[in-house]
Design an enzyme around this catalytic site. Sequence first.
Site, PDB file in Angstrom:
ATOM      1  N   LYS B 165       0.872  -1.166   0.000  1.00  0.00           N
ATOM      2  CA  LYS B 165       0.000   0.000   0.000  1.00  0.00           C
ATOM      3  C   LYS B 165       0.910   1.216   0.000  1.00  0.00           C
ATOM      4  O   LYS B 165       1.642   1.471   0.962  1.00  0.00           O
ATOM      5  CB  LYS B 165      -0.917  -0.003   1.215  1.00  0.00           C
ATOM      6  CG  LYS B 165      -1.925   1.126   1.127  1.00  0.00           C
ATOM      7  CD  LYS B 165      -2.663   1.346   2.415  1.00  0.00           C
ATOM      8  CE  LYS B 165      -3.252   2.751   2.381  1.00  0.00           C
ATOM      9  NZ  LYS B 165      -3.477   3.272   3.719  1.00  0.00           N
ATOM     10  N   ALA B 252      -9.277   6.029   4.261  1.00  0.00           N
ATOM     11  CA  ALA B 252      -9.109   7.224   5.114  1.00  0.00           C
ATOM     12  C   ALA B 252     -10.373   8.053   5.242  1.00  0.00           C
ATOM     13  O   ALA B 252     -11.068   8.317   4.264  1.00  0.00           O
ATOM     14  CB  ALA B 252      -7.982   8.116   4.617  1.00  0.00           C
TER      15      ALA B 252
END
Lengths: 153, 325
Positions: B165, B252
Amino acid sequence: LNRPPERIEIPRHLLDGIARRAREGAPREVCGWLAGANGRVLEVYPVPNAAERPEAEFVMQPEAQLAAMRAGKERGLRLLGTYHSHPRTPAEPSARDRRLARYPVLSHLIVSLARPEPEIRCYRIAEDGVSPVELRRTPKPGPALTESRLRGC
Amino acid sequence: MQVTLNREPVELESREPTVWDVISERNLPERAVVVAVNGEVVRRDEWGSCRIREGDEVEVVHAVAGGGGEDELEIAGERFSSRLFLGTGKYDDPQTMNAALESSGTEMVTVAIRYMDLSGERGILEQLDLSRYRLLPNTAGATTVADAVKMARLAREATGTELIKLEVIGDGETLWPDTAATIEATKVLVEEGFVVLPYTSPDLVAALRLEEAGAATVMPLASPIGSGQGMPDWASIHRIARRISVPVVVDAGIGVPSDAALAMELGCDAVLVNTAVAKAEDPEKMARAMKLGVEAGRLSYLAGRMPVSAAAVPSSPARGVPTAG
């Protein structure tokens, strides 16, 4: 000689009918037979899906599968292939499609509804792998072109 | 004894064999055939008792079966049933973290490379049951292409996974990603054989460039990391979900399960959550709530929402309504 044609012809109205049935059947998968002659599909035989989890798989209902196969033969047509829908996954043979494929000489048409517009692709699924079959869409044969008319001339 | 098998005359050696005898003699795969005698399908549990007699018409054909399979998430050829990824930071203790992972049903967990003690003790990796969860190392803390690439190589060395990631932060206050650097780092890492899942801003063009650079997913933020503000700019996320072919994972800013459900309803493929679970009053319960939110949103997307109408549309028909007088 046991190889299917690398190309299969299908009139647009029959293909549209398959796509329509796939949409109407969603989220369940639909399936059926394609019959015809000389690599040209002339008849589509829908068969009920008897799978335990029809949202993720299909199993042709046995009686209807046989009945469709007989109906095609009685009309003097050859079985050219099968069709089935993938309501949520791409128009590619899944692992299950590959594992359960038992007709390597036939063409297997897959309608995917994963995108807003149905996507239709055709494959040969054999033990040694999957190869694409070209799907040629042809116009609906007009009445003037049918065999009976020609013979009547 | 003479019978017809698939319309051909056939001489059978045994007298009145069962369907089972005929199938096994011919070495046919039992699970994959359909048998009919005189036009009637013989069910598999009757094969042992159903006898074939002189003159019968027997049909044995291959069963036709297959199917599109489950609604699974596929990333670089790997399939996942759960569309919820979980972070492993910010938990009060490892027990709480593991209880939350368990109740979330997740199959993919992300771990910051800087929290992996790569020198000796393996720190957080020791706490995780990696036979149950796919490990997704992240480059949290990187602010340059060079940092991120170095971290990714270290992570691959230490964990053996190609998945990475990618995070390259461009602004320390908002933790907004540096999309130009992220695109560049993606190219470098893809070239080195990594499966790159880049964190990015909710910008369509950045997402398109990442996809072109070979990213395995695109992970736009819903709102700043750790803020729990939800998805104020849902239209931008929707635009990305519609245009990008690789999976879109909202990463997020998710605060509550309705945020996760919204992301999934818009057609995103998965959601990554960390703080919203780790800092909930009851992380285990919130992890389950997130699981349900993601599932509800996905199901809603597959079901297809009703069209939005500017005007009211009565629920009951107007016909047949009794009128006064």
